[in-house]
Design a protein around this motif. Structure first.
Motif, mmCIF file in Angstrom:
data_model
loop_
_atom_site.group_PDB
_atom_site.id
_atom_site.type_symbol
_atom_site.label_atom_id
_atom_site.label_comp_id
_atom_site.label_asym_id
_atom_site.label_seq_id
_atom_site.Cartn_x
_atom_site.Cartn_y
_atom_site.Cartn_z
ATOM 1 N N ALA A 215 0.764 -0.997 -0.081
ATOM 2 C CA ALA A 215 0.087 -0.165 -0.042
ATOM 3 C C ALA A 215 0.668 1.291 -0.127
ATOM 4 O O ALA A 215 0.500 2.132 -0.717
ATOM 5 C CB ALA A 215 -0.824 0.112 1.267
ATOM 6 N N MET A 216 2.008 1.077 0.617
ATOM 7 C CA MET A 216 2.590 2.392 0.718
ATOM 8 C C MET A 216 3.486 2.467 -0.618
ATOM 9 O O MET A 216 3.686 3.726 -0.843
ATOM 10 C CB MET A 216 3.653 2.365 2.062
ATOM 11 N N ILE A 217 4.044 1.467 -1.063
ATOM 12 C CA ILE A 217 4.972 1.589 -2.419
ATOM 13 C C ILE A 217 3.654 2.376 -3.411
ATOM 14 O O ILE A 217 4.106 2.963 -4.183
ATOM 15 C CB ILE A 217 5.424 0.260 -2.593
ATOM 16 N N GLY A 218 2.636 1.504 -3.547
ATOM 17 C CA GLY A 218 1.549 2.196 -4.321
ATOM 18 C C GLY A 218 1.396 3.811 -4.284
ATOM 19 O O GLY A 218 0.970 4.313 -4.971
ATOM 20 N N ASN B 96 5.094 9.825 -7.044
ATOM 21 C CA ASN B 96 5.786 11.173 -7.009
ATOM 22 C C ASN B 96 7.479 10.805 -6.578
ATOM 23 O O ASN B 96 8.084 11.767 -7.269
ATOM 24 C CB ASN B 96 5.389 11.526 -5.497
ATOM 25 N N VAL B 97 7.682 9.728 -5.959
ATOM 26 C CA VAL B 97 9.207 9.397 -5.944
ATOM 27 C C VAL B 97 9.785 9.488 -7.335
ATOM 28 O O VAL B 97 10.708 9.629 -7.523
ATOM 29 C CB VAL B 97 9.414 8.115 -5.086
ATOM 30 N N THR B 98 9.126 8.523 -8.136
ATOM 31 C CA THR B 98 9.615 8.479 -9.607
ATOM 32 C C THR B 98 9.789 9.859 -10.374
ATOM 33 O O THR B 98 10.929 10.246 -10.886
ATOM 34 C CB THR B 98 8.864 7.510 -10.473
ATOM 35 N N ILE C 284 9.864 12.453 3.002
ATOM 36 C CA ILE C 284 8.493 12.873 3.419
ATOM 37 C C ILE C 284 7.346 11.940 3.811
ATOM 38 O O ILE C 284 6.763 12.027 4.690
ATOM 39 C CB ILE C 284 7.976 13.949 2.334
ATOM 40 N N TYR C 285 7.360 11.167 2.786
ATOM 41 C CA TYR C 285 6.411 9.880 2.973
ATOM 42 C C TYR C 285 6.810 9.144 4.412
ATOM 43 O O TYR C 285 6.025 8.640 4.787
ATOM 44 C CB TYR C 285 6.409 8.970 1.874
ATOM 45 N N ALA C 286 8.021 8.951 4.454
ATOM 46 C CA ALA C 286 8.548 8.125 5.443
ATOM 47 C C ALA C 286 8.114 8.839 6.782
ATOM 48 O O ALA C 286 7.713 8.193 7.658
ATOM 49 C CB ALA C 286 10.125 7.664 5.355
ATOM 50 N N SER D 152 8.811 2.010 3.384
ATOM 51 C CA SER D 152 8.757 1.446 1.821
ATOM 52 C C SER D 152 8.993 2.283 0.781
ATOM 53 O O SER D 152 9.391 2.109 -0.190
ATOM 54 C CB SER D 152 7.358 1.050 1.535
ATOM 55 N N SER D 153 8.830 3.706 0.996
ATOM 56 C CA SER D 153 9.043 4.844 -0.064
ATOM 57 C C SER D 153 10.433 4.879 -0.233
ATOM 58 O O SER D 153 11.004 5.289 -1.453
ATOM 59 C CB SER D 153 8.396 6.084 0.436
ATOM 60 N N VAL D 154 11.162 4.689 0.773
ATOM 61 C CA VAL D 154 12.760 4.700 0.465
ATOM 62 C C VAL D 154 13.165 3.315 -0.252
ATOM 63 O O VAL D 154 14.129 3.479 -1.084
ATOM 64 C CB VAL D 154 13.486 4.711 1.667
ATOM 65 N N THR D 155 12.494 2.380 0.000
ATOM 66 C CA THR D 155 12.717 1.168 -0.804
ATOM 67 C C THR D 155 12.523 1.345 -2.147
ATOM 68 O O THR D 155 13.374 0.863 -3.143
ATOM 69 C CB THR D 155 11.782 0.298 -0.383
#
Length: 339
Positions: free
Chosen positions: A117-120, A125-127, A295-297, A304-307
């Motif tokens: 869910a966090m990756i989705g 935005n990260v990309t 920011i997400y973390a 997961s956003s850092v992943t």
């Protein structure tokens, strides 16, 4: 015994995955798939084991027939098959241990680093922010290619006349190779605005990041160029000078073209390092992929956003790494006269 023990261990881990998998949802599908694939992968370990056993039978037959040549041939094949089974078992155990690590604490590790869910929620935005990293890397590489070559040529300036500027280039290279990139980025990103230097102090975070990385990596690339230039045999320099070429003309038409071809693999390695170091520009406020992921973390207390950032760097870096390996292999084949 090694293969049987590995298989038993993999089956135990797969059974554990099956037990902790949710009854429905994406992670039910994912964990079930991993469990099934793990068992199938473990079954493939019996292929080299079966080959080893068949070869061992052939060795016995060759010994019974008194065929010494056959015994030696099959013994070599048996050792290869046996070691293949052992090494494959070791690789399977390493992968299984990683899966076991993800399962730790009721798969809390997986939820922290690989939450679907966090990756989705964060990947888009990260990309988009990762484009900033790519742009910084590309522009820095162009500057580094030119500045690094100039530094290498100045450091190799011949004679007493070239000695002063050679010392300056050497000092520059030594200093910027000694200072960590993150410190250079910090000093440039915050120091130049505070100093109110005309033109430079008006630059934005992205321009400061490009400047800092260019200053740092030009020192490393200069040494790569210098090694390539010095690898060209001096007889070619002497021949060019005997034909009336000046030092600069000799470098331009004879030495540098050969040197650049020789140092392409190490240059690409340095650019891979530069590309990864673009993540350091977050210290001066550049909204790159890492800053966006932080920011997400911070908002969701999940990494997961850092992943996602790590995965993006892997996607961009690994093809370049394989390309460098290809160039190195090609050069080695040429040296051996294979092509």
């Amino acid at each position: 015994m090694t293969v049987a023990g590995t298989f038993a261990f993999v089956v135990w881990v797969a059974r554990s995955l099956w037990r902790i998998a949710p009854t429905s949802g994406p992670w039910h599908i994912a964990l079930t798939t991993v469990a099934i694939c793990s068992v199938l992968a473990a079954l493939t370990l019996f292929i080299p084991l079966g080959n080893a056993l068949r070869i061992r039978t052939k060795i016995s037959r060759a010994q019974a027939a008194g065929d010494i040549t056959g015994v030696r041939k099959y013994a070599s094949r048996f050792r290869t098959a046996a070691w293949l089974a052992v090494v494959s078992s070791f690789a399977t155990i390493c992968i299984t241990l990683f899966v076991l690590f993800l399962m730790a604490n009721n798969h809390a590790v997986q939820q922290t680093f690989f939450n679907p869910a966090m990756i989705g929620r964060s990947w888009l935005n990260v990309t988009k922010a990762f484009g900033e990293n790519v742009m910084i890397a590309l522009l820095s590489e162009i500057i580094v290619l030119v500045l690094g070559l100039l530094l290498a040529l100045v450091r190799l300036a011949p004679g007493k006349v070239g000695r002063p500027i050679s010392l300056v280039a050497t000092a520059y290279i030594d200093i910027f190779r000694a200072v960590p990139a993150i410190i250079v980025i910090y000093l440039v990103g915050f120091g130049l605005p505070l100093a109110h230097i005309p033109l430079l102090s008006a630059l934005g975070p992205m321009e400061f990041a490009i400047l800092a990385l260019s200053l740092t990596y030009s020192a490393y690339v200069a040494e790569v160029y210098r090694a390539g230039i010095q690898s060209v045999h001096y007889s070619q320099v002497a021949a060019a000078r005997s034909l009336g070429f000046s030092h600069l003309a000799t470098m331009r038409y004879v030495v540098v073209p050969q040197a650049v071809r020789r140092v392409i693999p190490p240059l690409l390695n340095d650019f891979i390092g530069l590309q990864k170091d673009t993540a350091l520009v977050m210290v001066i406020g550049t909204v790159d992929a890492f800053n966006q992921a932080k920011i997400y973390a911070s908002n969701y207390f999940n990494l997961s956003s850092v992943t996602v950032v790590a995965i993006l760097f892997i996607i961009v870096t690994i093809p370049q790494t394989r390309f460098v390996d290809h160039l190195i292999d090609r050069d080695q084949r040429k040296l051996r006269g294979g092509s």
